[in-house]
Structures are given as structure tokens and as C-alpha cells.
Enzyme design. Structure first.
Site, PDB file in Angstrom:
ATOM      1  CG  ASN A 225      33.874  25.887  28.466  1.00 36.27           C
ATOM      2  OD1 ASN A 225      35.067  25.614  28.607  1.00 36.27           O
ATOM      3  ND2 ASN A 225      33.124  25.314  27.548  1.00 36.27           N
ATOM      4  CB  VAL A 232      27.232  28.949  31.290  1.00 35.97           C
ATOM      5  CG1 VAL A 232      27.816  27.545  31.427  1.00 35.97           C
ATOM      6  CG2 VAL A 232      27.225  29.660  32.635  1.00 35.97           C
ATOM      7  CB  CYS A 233      30.467  28.732  26.307  1.00 29.46           C
ATOM      8  SG  CYS A 233      30.122  29.424  24.699  1.00 29.46           S
ATOM      9  CG  LEU A 234      27.814  23.018  28.905  1.00 32.06           C
ATOM     10  CD1 LEU A 234      29.309  22.915  29.151  1.00 32.06           C
ATOM     11  CD2 LEU A 234      27.063  22.923  30.220  1.00 32.06           C
TER      12      LEU A 234
END
Length: 432
Positions: A225, A232-234
């Protein structure tokens, strides 16, 4: 809230990250580490002056004067780009306030006490005047209104009152759109005791749009992530697909929720399974082996991230970095040794007293063959059953990282006596 980003991992490619990034590692640099090479990287700022100056020692036949000697040593290192902790901790690298000589320098014990005091009183939440090194410092937020200001002040209040003990935040008085947070890696994970820094910006459309968050990666991707480019992968941030309550809600979602989600659901025990689709392998031996291998690499990256923070601490967090690693340095070094002995990354490292008791118990039961062959629960025993062996590069890399961490922790005043004694003993020639 935990359902908020469950499954909010990233299947995006690193190349899809189009934000303005202050640091990007080349493919060759990333491959160097995988091949077992440890290279030093600048964490935050590209240094332009890295050269040393030749020192001609002419006219040495004068009466030795200690104050003059210290001044010469200080002058020699004036223009070197030394880690901030070094200049603060080595007396002869400091400039005297007057010409009265070494009496103006603080002793090492005084410096260490000062580090401890500043760490003790470091606030979890505080406001600062500016963020000159913030990732979004040069990105104006644009026109905002009263509702925007009111909502951010509401977020500030939540952060001030409800932050978990392992997250610290600074916000800017002059730039309300900027925020910096650091979180301590949770115990039981490959991130334990590490410091992970994030810069955030509240856009002019906030809270209709989620905050923009950048991770200070140092060019390392230590989680599915958290990209090497800082993305930031969210789902909560809108940087990964999500459904329902997983997505940002302008009425209920907050910056506090974002930070807690990153720490709890991203920096977890087995981050390998954060990758989309990989959770299906969690219940078979092959998947578990791969997850352990991923943890080995992740911990090495985490150690390198520690070094970056120690050598160039982010603005307004210098005291936290110094104090945290002064307090946790010994535990981190013990974990490094424990993992190099073949134990799982993230497993509980026994105290010295526990090890002594275990050894005494083993000696007392020496006649029992069953106790002699009893394996440790923390040992990476998946190797035997499936023919998996840790690559030699793990121990090689960890040995290098251990030595670098030992040096940095010494500068901060951590309790490293045990490890220094072992190092000294190994360096001495064997008695005839």
C-alpha cells in the site's frame, strides 16, 4: 472503522503515480538492494556538496593546546554534510560560544540527558510556524472559505484529544492545509519500532474530497500500500477502489481515521496479503512461506528507513527521532540479532533474563533427549518441510545494517554496551 479499508490494497502500478514526488529511486537502485548491495541514499534532500577538504598539517612543532586542537578539528568538519545527530553529540564538532576553550562544551552525559528530557516532553500534537521541508510546501492550496477552516480546526481538535500513543502530529499555523504525522511501527510486525513519516495536505475542496497523503519512502517499497514514489494506496483516500463505508465520507471521515487506518490495517503482521488477490493464499503453506520472505525484506527496508530518519530527521520531529531510538535502540539491535539466528521477523525477542533461565533449564534437563531436540516456536521451520532456506543475502544485509544502526544508536546514547562489548571482543586477536 476497521472495515473501512479492509482489502484496500493496491493493484496499481508504481508508474501510475503521477504526483509531484520529491524522491524517486531508479530501477537500478532498487535492484541493488535485492542483489544484496547496501547503498546509502539521501532521505529528504539532495545534497549538492558532498566533497571533503584536504587538510594540510603544516607547522606541527608548536606547544599543544587542547582548545586550539578542538577548534582545528571543528574547522575541518565545518563544510561536511554530517548527520545532525553527530554534530549535536560530538563535542569537538560543536562551535564554542566564546573563546574560553573546551569548558563550554557539554559532556556526552549532559547531551544524552538533554535528548531524554526533550523526548519525554515531546507533545503528541502541536502547532508549528512552518514546514519548509514539507512535501506540499510549494503547492498552494488555493482559495478556501470559513467552512474549510472550521472543519480543519475540528480535525485538529480530534487529533489533539484522541491520537493513539504511537502516533505524533504537527500542523502549521501559517499553512493550515499542511500536516505531518509519524507513526511507530506496531509490535509483532516487521515494522516494529520503526518511524514512518507522512505528509498530508487538505485540499481546498476538503472535506468533500479526502486529504492528499505522501509517504516518505526513501525510495523503498516496504508495503503493497506504500509505493516507492510516496503514494499511499487506500480506499479511504480515494487512491484505491472501495465500496460503501470503505470510501471517504465527507460527513464522518476524518484525518484521525486515516492515520489509524494506515497504522492498523497497512502496517500489519503479514503485509504480503495486502496485495489484491493474495489473501486467497493465506491458508496454504506456499502463501505463508512467501509472506515470511516478504517480511524478511520488509524488515531490512524498515531498518534502512530508521537510518534515514536518524541521519536527517524531518523538520519538527528531531527530538522525537533522537529520543525514540535512544530508548528503543537496544531492543532493535536485539531483534536484529535474533532474526539473524533464524527466528521469524516480528516474533517476540526474549529478554536476557529469560534466555539465561531457558539455558539453565536446558542444562538441568540435559539427560532428556526430547527437551534437547525441542524446536523453538519462533524458528523459521518452514524450511525443513518445504525445502525453503533463507537466502544468504538476508544475513549479509542484516550484518551491515546492524553495524550502521549500532553506530547511530551510540550517538543518540542508547544502551548498546552489550553489543559494543561483543564487537570489541571479536575485533581483538585470539590469544596465543
Amino acid at each position: 472503522e476497521e472495515q473501512m479499508i479492509m482489502g484496500s490494497s493496491s493493484g496499481d502500478k508504481v508508474g501510475s503515480c503521477t504526483e509531484n514526488n520529491s524522491f524517486k529511486a531508479s530501477e537500478a537502485e532498487r535492484q541493488n538492494f535485492d542483489s544484496g548491495e547496501i547503498e546509502e541514499e539521501d532521505y529528504y534532500i539532495d545534497d549538492e556538496d558532498e566533497g571533503c577538504y584536504d587538510d594540510d598539517n603544516e607547522g606541527s612543532d608548536y606547544e599543544f593546546d587542547e582548545s586550539d586542537f578542538n577548534q582545528q578539528l571543528a574547522d575541518k568538519f565545518d563544510d561536511l554534510d554530517l548527520p545532525p545527530g553527530v554534530e549535536a553529540s560530538v563535542p569537538w564538532l560543536q562551535k564554542a560560544a566564546t573563546d574560553d576553550g573546551p569548558g563550554n562544551f557539554k559532556s556526552m552525559s549532559e547531551i544524552e540527558d538533554e535528548i531524554g528530557k526533550k523526548y519525554k516532553f515531546f507533545k503528541q500534537f502541536d502547532t508549528v510556524e512552518d514546514f519548509s521541508d514539507h512535501h506540499y510546501a510549494n503547492k498552494p492550496v488555493g482559495k478556501t472559505g470559513k467552512e474549510w477552516t472550521k472543519r480543519i480546526q475540528h480535525d485538529w481538535k480530534l487529533l489533539e484529544n484522541d491520537l493513539p500513543a504511537s502516533i505524533y502530529v504537527r500542523v502549521s499555523e501559517n499553512r493550515m492545509d499542511l500536516l505531518r504525522a509519524v507513526m511507530i511501527g506496531p509490535q509483532g510486525t516487521p515494522y516494529h519500532d520503526g518511524l514512518f513519516f507522512f505528509d498530508a495536505q487538505f485540499p481546498a475542496s476538503y472535506p468533500a474530497s479526502p486529504p492528499i497523503v505522501y509517504y516518505h519512502s526513501g525510495g523503498l517499497r516496504l508495503n503493497p500500500n506504500l509505493y516507492a514514489c510516496g503514494k499511499v494506496c487506500l480506499s479511504l483516500l480515494g487512491t484505491w477502489e472501495g465500496h460503501g463505508c470503505e470510501k471517504w465520507n465527507s460527513a464522518h471521515s476524518t484525518m484521525l481515521q486515516v492515520l489509524i487506518s494506515i497504522q492498523a490495517l497497512v502496517l500489519n503482521e503479514k503485509p504480503y496479503f495486502n496485495e489484491p488477490g493474495y489473501e486467497t493464499y493465506a491458508n496454504n503453506a506456499s502463501g505463508q512461506r512467501t509472506a515470511l520472505e516478504y517480511n524478511d525484506t520488509t524488515f531490512q527496508y524498515s531498518c534502512r528507513t530508521m537510518l534515514y530518519s536518524l541521519r536527517r530527521a524531518p523538520q519538527h520531529f528531531e527530538d522525537l527521532v533522537a529520543g525514540h531510538f535512544r530508548e528503543r535502540g537496544r531492543a532493535i539491535l536485539a531483534a536484529c540479532k535474533y532474526y539473524m539466528e533464524g527466528n521469524k521477523v516480528g516474533s517476540i525477542v526474549p529478554d536476557e533474563d529469560d534466555e539465561d533461565k531457558e539455558l539453565e533449564s536446558a542444562n538441568a534437563e540435559g539427560s532428556s533427549s526430547s527437551s534437547a531436540v525441542k524446536p523453538k516456536n519462533n524458528q523459521v521451520d518452514l524450511r525443513a518441510g518445504a525445502g525453503v532456506v533463507r537466502p544468504a543475502s538476508f544475513k549479509t544485509n542484516m550484518e551491515v545494517l546492524f553495524e550502521e544502526l549500532l553506530m547511530e544508536f551510540n550517538v543518540k546514547g542508547a544502551d548498546t554496551k552489550k553489543f559494543c562489548a561483543v564487537k570489541l571482543k571479536k575485533s581483538q586477536p585470539a590469544a596465543a
